[in-house]
Structures are given as structure tokens and as C-alpha cells.
Design an enzyme around this catalytic site. Sequence first.
Site, short mmCIF file in Angstrom:
data_model
loop_
_atom_site.label_atom_id
_atom_site.label_comp_id
_atom_site.label_asym_id
_atom_site.label_seq_id
_atom_site.Cartn_x
_atom_site.Cartn_y
_atom_site.Cartn_z
N HIS A 18 104.21 -5.32 -46.50
CA HIS A 18 104.40 -3.92 -46.82
C HIS A 18 103.98 -3.03 -45.64
CE1 HIS A 18 104.28 -4.66 -51.48
NE2 HIS A 18 105.24 -5.33 -50.85
N GLU A 57 101.63 -0.86 -45.22
CA GLU A 57 100.21 -0.82 -44.88
C GLU A 57 99.82 -2.00 -43.99
OE1 GLU A 57 100.45 0.39 -49.33
OE2 GLU A 57 101.68 -0.64 -47.83
N CYS A 78 99.93 -1.17 -53.42
CA CYS A 78 100.05 -2.07 -54.57
C CYS A 78 98.73 -2.77 -54.86
CB CYS A 78 101.16 -3.09 -54.33
SG CYS A 78 100.87 -4.22 -52.96
N CYS A 82 98.03 -4.79 -51.29
CA CYS A 82 97.72 -3.99 -50.10
C CYS A 82 96.39 -3.27 -50.23
CB CYS A 82 98.84 -2.98 -49.85
SG CYS A 82 100.37 -3.73 -49.29
N TRP A 131 144.87 9.68 -44.66
CA TRP A 131 143.63 10.34 -44.28
C TRP A 131 143.69 11.83 -44.61
CZ3 TRP A 131 139.26 7.95 -42.93
CH2 TRP A 131 139.34 6.62 -42.54
N THR A 156 141.82 0.91 -55.41
CA THR A 156 141.51 1.27 -54.03
C THR A 156 141.77 0.10 -53.09
OG1 THR A 156 139.87 2.92 -54.69
CG2 THR A 156 139.67 2.04 -52.47
N SER A 192 135.69 8.03 -64.56
CA SER A 192 134.94 7.32 -65.61
C SER A 192 133.44 7.50 -65.45
CB SER A 192 135.30 5.83 -65.58
OG SER A 192 136.67 5.62 -65.85
#
Length: 368
Positions: free
Chosen positions: A50, A52, A75, A84, A170, A196, A303
Site C-alpha cells: 500500500h 504507506e 488499513c 499498514c 466521426w 457498436t 437503458s
Amino acid sequence: MSDQQYMQLALNEASKGVGRTAPNPAVGAVIVKNGHVLGAGYHKKAGTPHAEIHALNDTSTSLDQATIYVTLEPCSHTGKTPPCCEAIARTGISRVVIGMTDPNPLVNGRGISYLRNKGIEVVAGVLQEECEAINLPWIKYIKNSMPYMVMKAGISLDGRLNYQHGVSGWITGEQSAKKVHQLRDTYDSIMVGSRTILADNPSLTTRLNGEGHRNPTRIILDTHLSTPVTAKVYNQEQDGLTIVICANEVADASRKIFADKGVRILAVSAGEGGLNLKEVLRTIAGEGICSVLVEGGSVLHGSLLREEYYDFAYLFLGPVFAGDSGQGLAGGVNVASGTVAPRIACPRYEQLGEDMLVKGKIIYPPVK
């Protein structure tokens, strides 16, 4: 420098991990002593140290009476890495400044309590809004087990996605295209519908100059597996996983054709209107994906907007009129009046050559 200024340095570190840490948050840390920055670091990838720990490893001097600035509460539990807060307590650091507490039930205040019980001064809530903003997708993922959904579209002045229905074309210019690739670099995944793929045959990759860029996971919603396996998205030489989500009823033989191309196949329930979107989003979250950049098309945008799943929008407006032959942005969305229309709250604007980017949080006024 003030606590706010040092926290801003930690935020700058955290920004380096945006789009790369799922299902973990982007976190930055800075260690300061006597007005000097001794070390800095950020969380780079889930399962690795992490922020730290990177900051601690970046120092080579005594940390007695030093302060560590962390954008997120350290954490207190053992996951894929050790706690940590325990690592911090062993160093002699006397003060911890935190941007935001951790909404994860496994932590949520426990890291702060641990540090205070060790006699370490803890200050929380410094630049809290900024620290939350950089991790909105992760916060939603942790709290709701749902990904953060972002609408992205290039549209004409009259709200069309193209000049001819079902035909690629485009609408916006090169600067907008570059901005789109920069966005792709910061999101966990890109999602499109099967239409698409059939109309545009996109690669759905990040194409930017320089090093350090990555391809997000590519997600295609294809109810009946009707897209051709020869499509570009299924034949990538670049890194990045491709996921296709189809209906439960699709035959194993059809799924195998895609799986043989290295595509991950996931299935959900479906009805007359297509795939169950709530189940789709839960399934995506189950894959450890916190954020989704949705790039079309009209049916999918409509949607997600109609069912109020969108959280944010990037709309790129080209200075052209496409006319009635083009396809609308949000198919199937019917709005009774402006008082109940979905809208972008406090929109922000950015000029991109001749184009205009409109961006902001999507809100849904209650139906009266």
C-alpha cells in the site's frame, strides 16, 4: 507548509494509481519531518504494498516525531498485505494525518483507533472532499457492490451519435479523440453493446504516446453472441482482458468459439428487452471492476440512463448538425417534462479544438 498542502502532495501521489488499483482504492502517502518531505509513495496495484509502505520504504532516516499524510485511513486488517497501521506504529512516527476514513467495514475507524491506542496523534478529514472525489468509483463499489458507471459519447449539436443510423462516422475531432484515450487510461473497463461492435468494429484500446499507459478491461454486452469473432476487439495483440456478457440460454458451443479466442464469457439472465442490467453490473463488480466507461451505443446508453445506473457523463459536442438520419444518444428514454429529466448537475465545460466537452455528475430528479 500546512496540513492541507502536504495532503495535496499525497493526493498527487494517489492520482498516479487511478485506474490501476481495482478492486482497491487509489491512495497516496507523504512523510514529513521538520518541514522536509522524507518519502512519498502510492498504491500501484491490488495485491502489492500500500501507499504507506512505499512511502516508508522511500525514507532513509529516523522517523521519530515525523508525520505521515495519507489520503485514506491506514488499513488495520490483514488481506493480501499486512496492516499498514501496524507498520506505521513501529517506525516512531508520532502523527498521522488522514484525508478520509475508510468506508470498508473491515477498516472503518479501526485503523484510527489502533493508532491512537499506540499514543499516535491522528487528525482526520483533511481535504476530505478531494480525497473522496479521487475514489468515487471505489466508494460506490465498497458500499453498494456496484461499479461506478460513466457515460461517454461524441454527439452532434442536435444530439446524434452518427450521420447515418448504424453507420460509423466521426462527429468530433482529434483533440476529443485524444481526451477519450486519456479517459480510457483512468477507468477499469470500457463497455459497449453488440451494435457498436457491428457498426464501428472498435479496438477499445488506449492509444497514447509515452510509457506507463494501459488498456482497461473491454466489456461487450452481446445477448446472443451475435458479434463476429473476427472483430478487432477479439483479436487484440495488446494487453487487457476482453469480457463478453451474454444470456444464460446461449449454447456452450457458441461460448466456446469466443473462449478459444481468449475471451472471458460471463452469462446473466435476459428478457425481451435484453440482458438484465442490474445483474450485468453485479457481475462486473464481482470481477473486481470498480469503474466502467460506457462508449455506446444508443440502446445501451438509453437503458442505463432510463434505469438510473449512470453516475457521471462526458459528452463531446462536435460543431455539426447530423439531422434525422443519425442515431440519438439515448434510445428509448422518454421524459415527461424538464422537472423530472435526468440532468448533469453543475456541468463543467472544456474546449477541445472546435469541440466542447460537457462533463459532470448525473442526477435523477424524483418523479412527482
